[in-house]
Write a protein that holds these residues in place. Sequence first.
Motif, PDB file in Angstrom:
ATOM      1  N   GLN A 527       0.836  -1.212   0.000  1.00  0.00           N
ATOM      2  CA  GLN A 527       0.000   0.000   0.000  1.00  0.00           C
ATOM      3  C   GLN A 527       0.865   1.254   0.000  1.00  0.00           C
ATOM      4  O   GLN A 527       0.594   2.211  -0.730  1.00  0.00           O
ATOM      5  N   GLU A 531       0.955   3.941  -3.083  1.00  0.00           N
ATOM      6  CA  GLU A 531       0.585   5.348  -2.910  1.00  0.00           C
ATOM      7  C   GLU A 531       1.712   6.269  -3.371  1.00  0.00           C
ATOM      8  O   GLU A 531       1.457   7.317  -3.977  1.00  0.00           O
ATOM      9  N   ASP A 534       1.494   6.128  -7.032  1.00  0.00           N
ATOM     10  CA  ASP A 534       0.304   6.848  -7.497  1.00  0.00           C
ATOM     11  C   ASP A 534       0.503   8.354  -7.430  1.00  0.00           C
ATOM     12  O   ASP A 534       0.028   9.088  -8.308  1.00  0.00           O
ATOM     13  N   TYR A 558      -9.263   9.704  -7.058  1.00  0.00           N
ATOM     14  CA  TYR A 558      -8.289   8.873  -6.354  1.00  0.00           C
ATOM     15  C   TYR A 558      -8.621   8.817  -4.858  1.00  0.00           C
ATOM     16  O   TYR A 558      -8.598   7.755  -4.236  1.00  0.00           O
ATOM     17  N   GLU A 561     -11.582   6.604  -4.165  1.00  0.00           N
ATOM     18  CA  GLU A 561     -11.273   5.186  -4.260  1.00  0.00           C
ATOM     19  C   GLU A 561     -10.307   4.737  -3.170  1.00  0.00           C
ATOM     20  O   GLU A 561     -10.230   3.545  -2.846  1.00  0.00           O
ATOM     21  N   ASN A 562      -9.534   5.679  -2.605  1.00  0.00           N
ATOM     22  CA  ASN A 562      -8.545   5.350  -1.582  1.00  0.00           C
ATOM     23  C   ASN A 562      -8.702   6.299  -0.391  1.00  0.00           C
ATOM     24  O   ASN A 562      -7.846   7.181  -0.161  1.00  0.00           O
ATOM     25  N   ALA A 565      -5.737   6.679   2.128  1.00  0.00           N
ATOM     26  CA  ALA A 565      -4.397   6.842   1.558  1.00  0.00           C
ATOM     27  C   ALA A 565      -3.573   7.830   2.384  1.00  0.00           C
ATOM     28  O   ALA A 565      -4.068   8.855   2.846  1.00  0.00           O
ATOM     29  N   ARG A 568      -3.221  11.534   1.209  1.00  0.00           N
ATOM     30  CA  ARG A 568      -4.450  12.324   1.188  1.00  0.00           C
ATOM     31  C   ARG A 568      -4.194  13.803   1.478  1.00  0.00           C
ATOM     32  O   ARG A 568      -4.708  14.672   0.762  1.00  0.00           O
TER      33      ARG A 568
END
Length: 797
Positions: A527, A531, A534, A558, A561-562, A565, A568
């Motif tokens: 994860q 991230e 991403d 994004y 959907e996350n 994260a 953020r």
Amino acid sequence: MKKILAVDMDAITLNIISSLLTEHTTDFEILTTDKMEEMHDIFKSLSIDVAIMDLNKPSTNDIEILKFIAKNFLKTPLLAMTAFETIEIESAIKSIGSLQYFEKPVDFKELADKVAEVLESSVKGEIHGISLASFLQMSEMEKTSCALKIKTGDKEGRLFMTKGALIAAEAGELTGKEAVYEILSWDSPVIEIEDAEPTKKREISTPLMSLLMEGLRQKDEKSGQIDKSKISAQKARNISIVSSAERIKDIEKTKKAADTQSDLTRTTGTDDNLESMAAQGKITDAGKLLKRKRRTTNVIKVIAGLLVLAALALTWQFMVQPWLTQRAYKQTIASIEEAGNLQSKINIINDFLNSNPKSQHLSELQSIKAGIEREMESRAFDQTIEQAGNLPIDDNYQRKAEAVYSDFLKQYPDSAYREEIEKRIATIPTIIDDADFRALMNIPENEYSKRLAAYQQYLETHPDGDNAAKVEEMITRLGSNIYQHIKIKKETCDKEKKWEPCIKLCQYFIKNFQQHDRLDDVNELQQTMEEQRDLISLTQQAQEEKNVQAIKKLYSQYLSENPEASIRPILEKRIAQINRKQEQETTWENLLAYVKNNNNSIFKRTDRMTQYVNNNPPPAYQKEAKSILAWLTKEKQKELTKIARQKALEEEQKEKQAALEREKAAIRNRMEQSGGRFIEKTPGTITDTKTGLTWCMLDSTVITESCMDYKAAQQYVSNLDTGGFKDWRLPDPSELMVIYNSPQGFPDEGAQWYWTADVFTAAWQKKVHTVVPNPSGTWVKSETPVDECGAVRAVRP
């Protein structure tokens, strides 16, 4: 006292089995247990003669315990009652070679008979006062399987019998045939009977008769009692032609010794003990007496049968050409000893038997032949084992091994080795299991994918294999190694900001190690790297995207959907910047739309733009805003000029309308002179009460202040809506002349002539009948080309 172990058996079943078993023997004691896991300790600590298990719902653990007992306590027979719950359980139970099972519903009498048979076959004891040679011959005839401990003085040896065949021997440091010859040379041996040893390998292939003859020959040589030239005849006499009386005496001694040993191993048999056993449902006094009677009857039958056989043998031996037969027999024995292979020996014996079907040596030669055939069978067995052992363990191993064993069973369907062959067939899956497990050890340590695929393939092929637990542990260790590799690899991925290889490693781990204790750690690593990847990807997309709204949508999608994260806060900050920029852009676009909308007042548009410029807008819009403000200022000035003109036009229009109203007022005055013929029913119209037609009060020259050609005249009446009517038309010539030539004439505005609806063609020219005034003051019809300029007096309907 024979001990029977009953495992997980209810009281009713115990009573039935013990009751039926007393019909065969009273020499037993039943031990019970409800726990399968206790069996190992019971077998290890107690002397169990037979075990009976009620496998109600056998588990995999139960099967493994049974396999262990069968492997480590080979001498103890195992019987089981079961209903196969699954095909897998059935296969597992059937694969335990030493386990005999009775499928439910069980025939308890058959089960009790089997238990009795097992108990009787395992009788142990010492035999005194019988020759070893005679005992071995009887064991061969009855196809007995046992181990014999032979003692004489301070000497001790062991002979091993399998279904009547002497397969091995031990005497001090001697083994095989040399040990047999040594034991046969002992005087007054004591024979102690023990259980057979199924795992004992064959060391002796020579027929028993040949061994006995050679053993006695060597004994005679040692004692020096018989000349060597007489040994062959003497050994035949001593072994093959044992007298009836001697054979019967040996048999009686054997039975007596066995009965004596059996009695010694039983309990004292007091009345109290009998009553106690009867109360337990095991035995009664009558049952014991019946058993002894049956045993006595069987002994008598055996003795009678042996007497008949002995009598026949003596008759054949001493009455039919004994000398010739003896000579042929000696030659046959010599030929057998000189023959190069076993089949040649069989052929020699067959030739003698075919030529001398009534020879007194028939039984001896048949015994030798049987021994040779057993040796041939033994060699075939050894060759079969060797051939199967030399097969490569590959995908075709099971098929080839089963074929090798099946070929032996087809050749020897009643072989003494059938059970061993069937056991080896049953162990084929275990052999493949072990081979497949060993192959896993040869895969290089660093080839993770190959190792994992091989481990998984093993578990798929051998889900209940002996090594399945070890392979599970190997998979766990492999997962730990891959986890450490991921952690090391992540440092490189972080440094190069290329996380895709590390993410793929994490995905590989997660897919293949769902039960590993590092699964959560790998999920967290994946994860984090995803991230980071991403964020860079989003940044690159945002840089390539010119549309601010699209960038905001990219970030927002994004985050949707996350939601958890770690990046953020970064994306929310970027979205806030975009929102501010969008607000500025929206303010500008709204202002731009307002000032460009011509429906809005130029004065308000100019005021709003002036206010925007004065509030110091973002640099991106300042230049355009000032340019638009300059344009709006010019447009405002134009509008001011236009307004001034419009006011002038409105004043002019008002004046014109006033003139028209004055004209209408004048026409109304003249209408009053018509004596009521012409009246104004609808404002702006004149109705002729005589004809019923309605005329437009003002003709076209007054309204338009100009003349028009015929086409324009037609268009004029079609657009006319005076009085709210839409059906105005051009009049006919007669309609016009009627109103203008009447005594009280129609009000006239002074037009030179009027268009009518009467159109015609004359001399290739299109003309219209018009109505014109003449010098006498009347109106007449005239002809006028369509392109002339005239006036219109509209009528309806």
